[in-house]
Design a protein around this motif. Structure first.
Motif, mmCIF file in Angstrom:
data_model
loop_
_atom_site.group_PDB
_atom_site.id
_atom_site.type_symbol
_atom_site.label_atom_id
_atom_site.label_comp_id
_atom_site.label_asym_id
_atom_site.label_seq_id
_atom_site.Cartn_x
_atom_site.Cartn_y
_atom_site.Cartn_z
ATOM 1 N N GLY A 1 -6.554 -6.931 12.034
ATOM 2 C CA GLY A 1 -7.558 -7.520 11.164
ATOM 3 C C GLY A 1 -8.211 -8.789 11.665
ATOM 4 O O GLY A 1 -8.991 -9.389 10.944
ATOM 5 N N GLN B 1 1.559 -2.429 9.271
ATOM 6 C CA GLN B 1 2.174 -1.115 9.196
ATOM 7 C C GLN B 1 3.494 -1.184 9.959
ATOM 8 O O GLN B 1 3.524 -1.615 11.121
ATOM 9 C CB GLN B 1 1.268 -0.052 9.809
ATOM 10 N N GLU C 1 -6.720 -12.145 5.614
ATOM 11 C CA GLU C 1 -6.020 -10.927 5.197
ATOM 12 C C GLU C 1 -5.985 -9.903 6.325
ATOM 13 O O GLU C 1 -6.992 -9.621 6.967
ATOM 14 C CB GLU C 1 -6.672 -10.309 3.966
ATOM 15 N N THR C 2 -4.797 -9.371 6.541
ATOM 16 C CA THR C 2 -4.577 -8.353 7.559
ATOM 17 C C THR C 2 -3.771 -7.210 6.953
ATOM 18 O O THR C 2 -3.195 -7.334 5.884
ATOM 19 C CB THR C 2 -3.814 -8.924 8.774
ATOM 20 N N LYS C 3 -3.731 -6.115 7.687
ATOM 21 C CA LYS C 3 -2.931 -4.960 7.279
ATOM 22 C C LYS C 3 -1.752 -4.825 8.228
ATOM 23 O O LYS C 3 -1.920 -4.859 9.445
ATOM 24 C CB LYS C 3 -3.773 -3.683 7.308
ATOM 25 N N GLU D 1 3.499 -0.052 4.502
ATOM 26 C CA GLU D 1 2.202 -0.661 4.796
ATOM 27 C C GLU D 1 1.876 -1.660 3.700
ATOM 28 O O GLU D 1 2.117 -1.395 2.523
ATOM 29 C CB GLU D 1 1.095 0.392 4.854
ATOM 30 N N HIS E 1 -0.887 -5.336 2.765
ATOM 31 C CA HIS E 1 -1.851 -6.383 3.107
ATOM 32 C C HIS E 1 -1.200 -7.718 2.784
ATOM 33 O O HIS E 1 -0.444 -7.828 1.809
ATOM 34 C CB HIS E 1 -3.139 -6.259 2.287
ATOM 35 N N LEU F 1 0.828 -1.199 0.000
ATOM 36 C CA LEU F 1 0.000 0.000 0.000
ATOM 37 C C LEU F 1 0.866 1.255 0.000
ATOM 38 O O LEU F 1 0.557 2.248 -0.654
ATOM 39 C CB LEU F 1 -0.917 0.019 1.229
ATOM 40 N N GLU G 1 -0.002 -4.974 13.215
ATOM 41 C CA GLU G 1 -0.769 -5.793 12.278
ATOM 42 C C GLU G 1 -2.174 -5.915 12.832
ATOM 43 O O GLU G 1 -2.352 -6.243 14.003
ATOM 44 C CB GLU G 1 -0.142 -7.170 12.096
#
Length: 146
Positions: free
Chosen positions: A103, A85, A81-83, A72, A74, A62, A101
């Motif tokens: 999600g 940073q 799926e998680t995000k 950042e 995914h 991202l 992390e």
């Protein structure tokens, strides 16, 4: 409630060095992955491989901002799926690495995945610290062959 992993470690290297070690798969292979298909450039999808365990993951980048020292992406390392940073902060001659992390749902499955990711990120930053500060690859010899 959504669960979030928060891991923090200080590395005795400049922020630019730490950013490059995360951004560039040629460096990551010394402490985290076996190989990667490319650098973490915003808008790209790269593949990270762990040949020692026969795994690979798609990383959907991202943001990778060298000036702001943030990355950042995914991914679905935990099965959902998680995000992620990653934030780097200069502290004198050292860098504070912060990984978040998020999600997972706060149910039994989400808590289990969340816990596994905490262990994974602590391992990753510890291995990165060993590599950047001492040139040691802690990944070498991790897998026990039977």
């Amino acid at each position: 409630m959504i669960l979030t992993v928060n891991v923090e470690k200080i590395i005795s290297r400049d922020c630019d060095d730490v950013f490059e070690a995360i951004y560039n798969p040629a460096q990551m292979r010394h402490y985290f992955i076996s190989s990667g298909s490319g650098k973490l450039e915003a808008g790209k999808e790269v593949i990270w491989r762990w040949e020692d365990v026969g795994a690979e993951l798609a990383i959907k980048v991202l943001q990778a901002d060298k000036e702001r020292k943030t990355i950042e992406f995914h991914w679905d390392a935990s099965g959902s799926e998680t995000k992620v940073q990653i934030i780097l902060e200069q502290a004198g001659k050292k860098t504070v690495v912060k990984i978040h992390e998020t999600g997972w749902e706060s149910n039994e499955e989400g808590i289990q995945r969340y816990g596994q990711q905490i262990q994974g990120w602590v391992d990753m930053v510890t291995c990165m610290k060993a590599y950047l500060e001492f040139g040691i690859n802690l990944r070498a010899g991790k897998v026990v062959e039977e």
